[in-house]
Design an enzyme around this catalytic site. Structure first.
Site, PDB file in Angstrom:
ATOM      1  N   THR A 168       0.823  -1.216   0.000  1.00 24.99           N
ATOM      2  CA  THR A 168       0.000   0.000   0.000  1.00 24.99           C
ATOM      3  C   THR A 168       0.855   1.262   0.000  1.00 24.99           C
ATOM      4  O   THR A 168       1.823   1.352   0.744  1.00 24.99           O
ATOM      5  CB  THR A 168      -0.930   0.017   1.225  1.00 24.99           C
ATOM      6  OG1 THR A 168      -1.902  -0.988   1.043  1.00 24.99           O
ATOM      7  CG2 THR A 168      -1.619   1.355   1.412  1.00 24.99           C
ATOM      8  N   ARG A 172     -14.611  -6.642   0.112  1.00 24.53           N
ATOM      9  CA  ARG A 172     -13.970  -6.011   1.281  1.00 24.53           C
ATOM     10  C   ARG A 172     -13.210  -4.721   0.893  1.00 24.53           C
ATOM     11  O   ARG A 172     -12.478  -4.677  -0.071  1.00 24.53           O
ATOM     12  CB  ARG A 172     -13.008  -7.019   1.915  1.00 24.53           C
ATOM     13  CG  ARG A 172     -12.256  -6.510   3.160  1.00 24.53           C
ATOM     14  CD  ARG A 172     -10.889  -5.973   2.813  1.00 24.53           C
ATOM     15  NE  ARG A 172     -10.172  -5.519   4.017  1.00 24.53           N
ATOM     16  CZ  ARG A 172      -9.071  -4.788   3.981  1.00 24.53           C
ATOM     17  NH1 ARG A 172      -8.561  -4.414   2.827  1.00 24.53           N
ATOM     18  NH2 ARG A 172      -8.486  -4.408   5.094  1.00 24.53           N
ATOM     19  N   GLY A 203     -10.740  -1.673   2.681  1.00 23.53           N
ATOM     20  CA  GLY A 203      -9.964  -1.337   3.885  1.00 23.53           C
ATOM     21  C   GLY A 203     -10.074   0.128   4.250  1.00 23.53           C
ATOM     22  O   GLY A 203     -10.998   0.838   3.820  1.00 23.53           O
ATOM     23  N   ASP A 204      -9.114   0.579   5.026  1.00 23.32           N
ATOM     24  CA  ASP A 204      -9.138   1.965   5.503  1.00 23.32           C
ATOM     25  C   ASP A 204      -8.675   2.983   4.456  1.00 23.32           C
ATOM     26  O   ASP A 204      -9.060   4.150   4.491  1.00 23.32           O
ATOM     27  CB  ASP A 204      -8.224   2.111   6.734  1.00 23.32           C
ATOM     28  CG  ASP A 204      -6.781   1.740   6.400  1.00 23.32           C
ATOM     29  OD1 ASP A 204      -6.566   0.697   5.755  1.00 23.32           O
ATOM     30  OD2 ASP A 204      -5.858   2.488   6.768  1.00 23.32           O
ATOM     31  N   THR A 244      -1.128   3.043   6.659  1.00 24.33           N
ATOM     32  CA  THR A 244      -0.940   1.711   6.070  1.00 24.33           C
ATOM     33  C   THR A 244      -0.915   0.685   7.192  1.00 24.33           C
ATOM     34  O   THR A 244      -0.439   0.963   8.286  1.00 24.33           O
ATOM     35  CB  THR A 244       0.359   1.620   5.258  1.00 24.33           C
ATOM     36  OG1 THR A 244       0.539   0.259   4.844  1.00 24.33           O
ATOM     37  CG2 THR A 244       1.579   2.072   6.040  1.00 24.33           C
ATOM     38  N   GLY A 245      -1.459  -0.485   6.903  1.00 27.40           N
ATOM     39  CA  GLY A 245      -1.494  -1.533   7.926  1.00 27.40           C
ATOM     40  C   GLY A 245      -2.787  -2.309   7.823  1.00 27.40           C
ATOM     41  O   GLY A 245      -3.460  -2.280   6.791  1.00 27.40           O
ATOM     42  N   GLY A 295      -6.237  -2.804   7.832  1.00 24.53           N
ATOM     43  CA  GLY A 295      -7.269  -1.792   7.642  1.00 24.53           C
ATOM     44  C   GLY A 295      -8.398  -1.781   8.649  1.00 24.53           C
ATOM     45  O   GLY A 295      -8.880  -0.702   9.035  1.00 24.53           O
TER      46      GLY A 295
HETATM   47  N1  ASP Z   1      -4.507  -0.663   4.889  1.00 26.58           N
HETATM   48  C1  ASP Z   1      -4.625  -1.468   3.711  1.00 26.58           C
HETATM   49  C2  ASP Z   1      -5.932  -2.206   3.755  1.00 26.58           C
HETATM   50  O1  ASP Z   1      -6.320  -2.670   4.812  1.00 26.58           O
HETATM   51  C3  ASP Z   1      -3.527  -2.453   3.533  1.00 26.58           C
HETATM   52  C4  ASP Z   1      -2.123  -1.945   3.718  1.00 26.58           C
HETATM   53  O2  ASP Z   1      -1.907  -0.850   4.198  1.00 26.58           O
HETATM   54  O3  ASP Z   1      -1.170  -2.662   3.339  1.00 26.58           O
HETATM   55  O4  ASP Z   1      -6.548  -2.388   2.722  1.00 26.58           O
END
Ligand code: ASP
Length: 316
Positions: free
Chosen positions: A182, A210, A212-213, A233-234, A236
């Site tokens: 991401t 789905r 994410g954030d 990032t992380g 979500g």
């Molecule tokens: N935050 C992103 C998600 O959950 C994934 C990522 O940051 O790698 O879609």
């Protein structure tokens, strides 16, 4: 002249030096360097924070190594569905897209939503129809394909597991197979305007549409000239429930915290309690930048007009 700055990320997670080959490490560092340079060049020429974050994100989306645009992860159905958002801290305008396919640069489409639709958030087929109407560049499925993301997906496609492209939940082998992605950028321009942008393929083997954030304004992306511009990032789901990016804004606005203090509070206290692994990058309208993560590593870089420059991957 106002101090200007840019920060970028290419994903956070279980990124350990011992799992990296020198070649791969070099490729990631070069990718970060190129993206940072693209955004910084816009700022140096007096361009806007919005154009700077967009320029950096396009470079990262075009790079196969990162999980955004080309090289996005595969869904349960074996396709790539991408999400992106951009926000302008000057007037709080924003554009987001989710679950889009075949759009070469999702951040271009998010920007079109911000500037040329009467809406903030478009999804799925409707968003793709809007891309066609606006003449945003499309590519065939093959353009987005990468063997390593495909192999990563094959490992878990028959299970109910889904994974960050870096930190896996469920299959041991993938814990060792660190693939990251991401992407995000935040910038403060010469006029003291700030902006944030995030783009992602989401999580490997994600299903049921789905999201994410990343494309959610306030969760993974937020910008307000009065406080901060943030890209997360992380994992979500906890980032959504923590309304992570906007929470940094609130701590600054209502509690008078600095950017660094507010980001630290959200990433290292609030998100840790919620088992929200990951990190974020941020800038404020004075041109200060911060990059904070609670995971083993985060692909990251920052540069400002006073000569500071950092590019990093691991914790130390
Ligand atoms: N935050 C992103 C998600 O959950 C994934 C990522 O940051 O790698 O879609």
């Amino acid at each position: 002249m106002h101090k200007f700055s840019i920060a970028i990320h290419g994903g956070a997670g279980t990124i350990l030096k011992q799992d990296m080959t020198p070649e791969l490490e070099k490729a990631y560092l070069t990718g970060l360097e190129d993206a940072l340079a693209a955004g910084y060049a816009v700022l140096e020429e007096g361009g806007s924070a919005v154009n700077a974050v967009k320029a950096s994100i396009v470079v990262l989306e075009d790079n196969l190594l990162f999980n955004a645009g080309r090289g996005s992860v595969f869904t349960k159905k074996g396709v790539q569905e991408m999400d992106a958002a951009i926000m302008d801290g000057k007037d709080l305008s924003a554009g987001s897209v989710a679950g889009i396919r075949n759009v070469r640069n999702p951040i271009e489409l998010a920007t079109e939503v911000m500037l040329n639709s009467n809406h903030v958030f478009l999804s799925g087929k409707g968003a793709n129809d809007f891309a066609i109407k606006q003449g945003v560049k499309l590519e065939p499925d093959e353009y987005f394909f990468s063997q390593f993301r495909y192999d990563q997906w094959k490992e878990i496609r028959d299970s109910d597991n889904y994974s960050l492209d870096h930190t896996h939940m469920g299959v041991e082998e993938l814990m060792k197979d660190k693939k990251f992605g991401t992407v995000g950028a935040v910038a403060c321009d010469v006029d003291g305007n700030i902006a944030a942008a995030t783009s992602t393929g989401g999580m490997t083997n994600k299903k049921y549409g789905r999201i994410g954030d990343s494309p959610l304004i306030g969760a993974g992306t937020y910008a307000n000239n009065n406080t901060c511009a943030i890209s997360c990032t992380g994992h979500g789901e906890p980032f959504i429930c923590a309304v992570a990016a906007h929470d940094v804004n609130c701590l600054m606005e209502y509690k008078g915290m600095t950017l660094q203090q507010a980001m630290n509070e959200v990433v290292n206290i609030k998100l840790v309690k919620m088992e929200g692994e990951g990190g974020m990058i941020g800038v404020d309208a004075q041109g200060n930048a911060a990059m904070i993560f609670n995971s083993a590593g985060m692909y990251r870089g920052m540069k400002n007009s006073t000569g500071e420059k950092i590019i990093g991957i691991y914790k130390d």
